[in-house]
Every structure is written in structure tokens, then in C-alpha cells.
Design a protein around this motif. Structure first.
Motif, mmCIF file in Angstrom:
data_model
loop_
_atom_site.group_PDB
_atom_site.id
_atom_site.type_symbol
_atom_site.label_atom_id
_atom_site.label_comp_id
_atom_site.label_asym_id
_atom_site.label_seq_id
_atom_site.Cartn_x
_atom_site.Cartn_y
_atom_site.Cartn_z
ATOM 1 N N GLU A 23 -8.367 47.479 21.649
ATOM 2 C CA GLU A 23 -8.691 46.137 20.945
ATOM 3 C C GLU A 23 -8.387 45.029 21.626
ATOM 4 O OE1 GLU A 23 -4.450 47.806 20.986
ATOM 5 O OE2 GLU A 23 -6.400 48.644 20.339
ATOM 6 N N THR A 24 -8.032 45.178 23.071
ATOM 7 C CA THR A 24 -7.878 43.886 23.989
ATOM 8 C C THR A 24 -9.279 43.466 24.457
ATOM 9 O OG1 THR A 24 -7.361 45.325 25.942
ATOM 10 C CG2 THR A 24 -5.499 44.852 24.677
ATOM 11 N N ALA A 25 -10.204 44.862 24.656
ATOM 12 C CA ALA A 25 -11.589 44.391 25.029
ATOM 13 C C ALA A 25 -11.550 44.307 26.687
ATOM 14 C CB ALA A 25 -12.261 43.310 24.447
ATOM 15 N N ARG A 26 -10.551 44.635 27.209
ATOM 16 C CA ARG A 26 -10.456 44.499 28.664
ATOM 17 C C ARG A 26 -11.357 45.326 29.611
ATOM 18 N NH1 ARG A 26 -4.165 46.119 29.405
ATOM 19 N NH2 ARG A 26 -4.884 47.550 28.166
ATOM 20 N N THR A 47 -19.108 40.959 21.907
ATOM 21 C CA THR A 47 -19.969 41.196 22.862
ATOM 22 C C THR A 47 -20.573 42.726 22.608
ATOM 23 O OG1 THR A 47 -18.309 42.093 24.422
ATOM 24 C CG2 THR A 47 -18.877 40.049 24.548
ATOM 25 N N THR A 48 -21.376 43.318 23.247
ATOM 26 C CA THR A 48 -21.813 44.486 23.114
ATOM 27 C C THR A 48 -22.555 45.014 24.318
ATOM 28 O OG1 THR A 48 -23.149 46.091 21.772
ATOM 29 C CG2 THR A 48 -23.926 43.948 21.954
ATOM 30 N N SER A 114 -17.933 46.238 21.699
ATOM 31 C CA SER A 114 -16.300 46.053 22.071
ATOM 32 C C SER A 114 -15.660 46.193 20.621
ATOM 33 C CB SER A 114 -15.843 44.636 22.415
ATOM 34 O OG SER A 114 -16.041 43.819 21.251
ATOM 35 N N ARG A 115 -14.468 46.999 20.923
ATOM 36 C CA ARG A 115 -13.737 47.426 20.040
ATOM 37 C C ARG A 115 -13.268 46.454 18.918
ATOM 38 N NH1 ARG A 115 -8.995 50.614 18.865
ATOM 39 N NH2 ARG A 115 -8.084 50.017 16.478
ATOM 40 N N PRO A 116 -12.947 44.958 19.143
ATOM 41 C CA PRO A 116 -12.896 43.939 18.147
ATOM 42 C C PRO A 116 -14.142 43.614 17.387
ATOM 43 C CG PRO A 116 -11.793 43.312 20.098
ATOM 44 C CD PRO A 116 -12.532 44.620 20.648
ATOM 45 N N ALA A 117 -15.225 43.731 17.974
ATOM 46 C CA ALA A 117 -16.485 43.642 17.339
ATOM 47 C C ALA A 117 -16.550 44.658 16.209
ATOM 48 C CB ALA A 117 -17.385 43.359 18.261
ATOM 49 N N PHE A 118 -16.454 45.967 16.644
ATOM 50 C CA PHE A 118 -16.979 46.990 15.804
ATOM 51 C C PHE A 118 -15.698 47.029 14.515
ATOM 52 C CE2 PHE A 118 -16.218 51.542 14.391
ATOM 53 C CZ PHE A 118 -17.550 52.013 14.450
#
Length: 241
Positions: A23-26, A47-48, A114-118
Motif C-alpha cells: 500500500e505504500t507503493a515504494r 500509476t501502472t 500500484s496497490r493503491p490504484a488497484f
């Protein structure tokens, strides 16, 4: 300079989407497009990564997509959509079949978000969901950004914050001490290089979209005192009506 209509939303297509990282998208930083730190560049977590077929050898970098979950019990209530920017490549995995782990194998169209986008379109434990997607204009604040790297004899320019079509097809450079526009070579992602020194000159850039061939002149972007590692601002594609 030829005038073209502003880039507009395109028709919907169907594909699948997964996510990488937490979830941090690092894990989305330093991707194959050359953006570096996505938070610092203003892209954040929206992003993707694209499968090879969609990535188009890096010419799809910067493209913006509207994505929504389609026909899965894992879709979020109300089936919301989200807009993401292509910033990375999802490489092929030839050790796994296309429909079981090799999600990004050609000719498959796939988004590794990215996990947040998904999370905005589906429940993350689903892992993979069918989606509908379409290209949309990139809505950016301010001008394009030009970061100049390399050495005194060879320069590479990374172009970010590209609005409208978002993508880049060709880049030309012009110095105050050189004659006319000189085409730069696509290096990787949003990076374009030239084996010629422009240090000590005021620099202008001409950027041509890969999608609709819209052309932008960014005049006198860098002053004659520019140094390697610096970023400069100038020019932007048309906003949609």
C-alpha cells in the motif's frame, strides 16, 4: 507548425489487471520509463506498469488510462474508475503460461497497477480482475519538465509532467550556437539523448506526441548557464476542450 486537435478520450477496451508492491507503493519507484521518484515527480501512486504489448518499447510512457473493474465479484461497490499514468514495464514471464502467471506475456494486454490504484477499483485479495480501460487526456499542472543528465559531451534529457496525450514520439533540441533543430535519439522510456555538447548555450526543445503528432515548442528552456542534473520547465500540450 501543424495544428492538431487536443487529445481526447478514446474508446473502451478490455484487459486484465493485477498489482505489485504494497500500500505504500515504494516498489513502483525507479521504473522502466525513467521517472525516478514518482512522488517527487508529481505522479504519486496513481500509476501502472504495462505489458510489453501496451508498453510499445517505451513510447507509451506517460500515457494516461481510465480503468474500471469489469464483471468480477471483487469489483468495488458502484464499480468506480480510476485514472493512472504508465510509468513502468511489466516484463514477460515465459516460465508461466499466459493465463496462469504470465499475465504480461505478449500478445496479452495487461496492467500491473500500484496497490493503491488497484484498491480503488477492486478488492486486493482477488489478485487479478478483468477490466475495461481507455486512453484519456493527461491533466497536468504547469509546464513539461526537462531534466538534463549525462556529461559535457553527451546529454540525455528526461521529459516529465507531459499533459494531453502524455506520451512522446520525437524530441528535437536547438541551441543558440547551433544551426536549426537536431533530432535526439530515443534512449529508454522518457529519455532522449544526443552525442553533442550544448553546454554554454541556451537550449530549446521541440516535443512531438507519439499518439496524435501534436507538436510543442519549448523555447529557451535552459539558460546558457545550465548545469547537468538540473531541471527546467517549459511548453505544454493543449488541454482538451
Amino acid at each position: 507548425m501543424r495544428r492538431v486537435a487536443p487529445f481526447s478520450a478514446q474508446q473502451w477496451h478490455y484487459a486484465h489487471a493485477t498489482f505489485y508492491g504494497d500500500e505504500t507503493a515504494r516498489e513502483t519507484m525507479q521504473g522502466a520509463c525513467g521517472y525516478g521518484n514518482l512522488f517527487r515527480q508529481g505522479y504519486g501512486t496513481a500509476t501502472t506498469a504495462l505489458s510489453t504489448t501496451l508498453f510499445n518499447k517505451g513510447f507509451a510512457c506517460g500515457s494516461c488510462f481510465e480503468i474500471k473493474c469489469a464483471g468480477s465479484s471483487a469489483c468495488n461497490n458502484g464499480n468506480p474508475s480510476t485514472i493512472v499514468t504508465a510509468t513502468n514495464l511489466c516484463p514477460a514471464n515465459w516460465q508461466r503460461p499466459t493465463n496462469n502467471g504470465g499475465w504480461c506475456n505478449p500478445p496479452r494486454r495487461h496492467f500491473d497497477m500500484s496497490r493503491p490504484a488497484f484498491d480503488k477499483i477492486a478488492y486486493w485479495r482477488a489478485g487479478i480482475v478483468p477490466i475495461a480501460y481507455r486512453r484519456v487526456p493527461c491533466m497536468k499542472q504547469g509546464n513539461m519538465q526537462f531534466m538534463i543528465e549525462g556529461n559535457p559531451w553527451w546529454h540525455i534529457v528526461f521529459i516529465t509532467n507531459v499533459g494531453g496525450p502524455g506520451d512522446i514520439g520525437q524530441v528535437y533540441i536547438r541551441g543558440t550556437n547551433t544551426r536549426g533543430w537536431v533530432q535526439m535519439t530515443h534512449n529508454w522510456g522518457v529519455g532522449y539523448h544526443i552525442f553533442q555538447s550544448y553546454m554554454g548555450q541556451c537550449i530549446s526543445f521541440m516535443v512531438i506526441s507519439n499518439s496524435n503528432f501534436e507538436t510543442v515548442m519549448a523555447w529557451d528552456v535552459a539558460p546558457s548557464s545550465w548545469q547537468l542534473g538540473q531541471s527546467f520547465s517549459g511548453g505544454q500540450f493543449q488541454r482538451p476542450h
